[in-house]
Design an enzyme around this catalytic site. Sequence first.
Site, PDB file in Angstrom:
ATOM      1  CG  ASN A  11      26.049  14.822   9.861  1.00  0.00           C
ATOM      2  OD1 ASN A  11      26.067  15.756  10.662  1.00  0.00           O
ATOM      3  ND2 ASN A  11      26.408  13.596  10.177  1.00  0.00           N
ATOM      4  CG  ASP A  69      22.183   6.512  -4.474  1.00  0.00           C
ATOM      5  OD1 ASP A  69      21.997   6.116  -3.314  1.00  0.00           O
ATOM      6  OD2 ASP A  69      22.647   5.772  -5.369  1.00  0.00           O
ATOM      7  N   GLY A 153      32.819   6.209   5.940  1.00  0.00           N
ATOM      8  CA  GLY A 153      32.783   5.285   4.802  1.00  0.00           C
ATOM      9  C   GLY A 153      34.140   5.023   4.180  1.00  0.00           C
TER      10      GLY A 153
END
Length: 196
Positions: A11, A69, A153
């Site tokens: 993704n 990140d 998430g």
Amino acid sequence: MKIVVATGNQNKAREIREIFRDLDLDVVTMKEEGIDSDPEENGATFAENALIKARAVHALTEYIVIADDSGLIIDALNGEPGVYSARYLGYDTSYHVKNANLIERLSGVPEDRRSARFACAIAAILPDGTELVTEGTMEGIIGYEEKGENGFGYDPILYLPQFQRYSAELTPDEKNAISHRGEALRKMYHELQRYL
Ligand code: IMP
């Protein structure tokens, strides 16, 4: 020229491919390149962790490397979970549990002190070792309940006042247009244009 994404996540590779489509670059994941890399992400910031991941792969390839990140920053919790977002309460703990825990920790905190954001750092390392870092954020507030089925998430707890919806209620296209990762990637696209 190839660009190797320091992730096995298709993704993320697809999103990078879409944003970088005007650049004459073949975007591949490190797995597709036969590279295995899992360095310890012990940086204090998203930028440091993105660079740690990018440097580890740069040591193993001659192509451009890109790494990211990201995480959730909650101001009322002094920036938690921050760089520990994926590890918060344990890697294998469900996001329903993590999200319920964060809402619980904010109980009694009024709306004007529930500010939070997703943040993302993108690091790129060119074949000559030049290091580039860009960052993006998506601002919101922590809601009082989980809402929405999209995304992943912490998306169900970040409410976006300007859209009057939770992040998990946005379609993938809507989210990519405003997301922390989209913003950081678009900035990196412009940075890379100066070098290619
Ligand atoms: P990473 O893959 O090491 O960057 O870990 C990022 C972690 O931050 C994920 O596991 C999620 O917990 C959280 N995170 C980052 N971006 C998002 C997002 O767009 N929505 C929801 N959670 C996110």
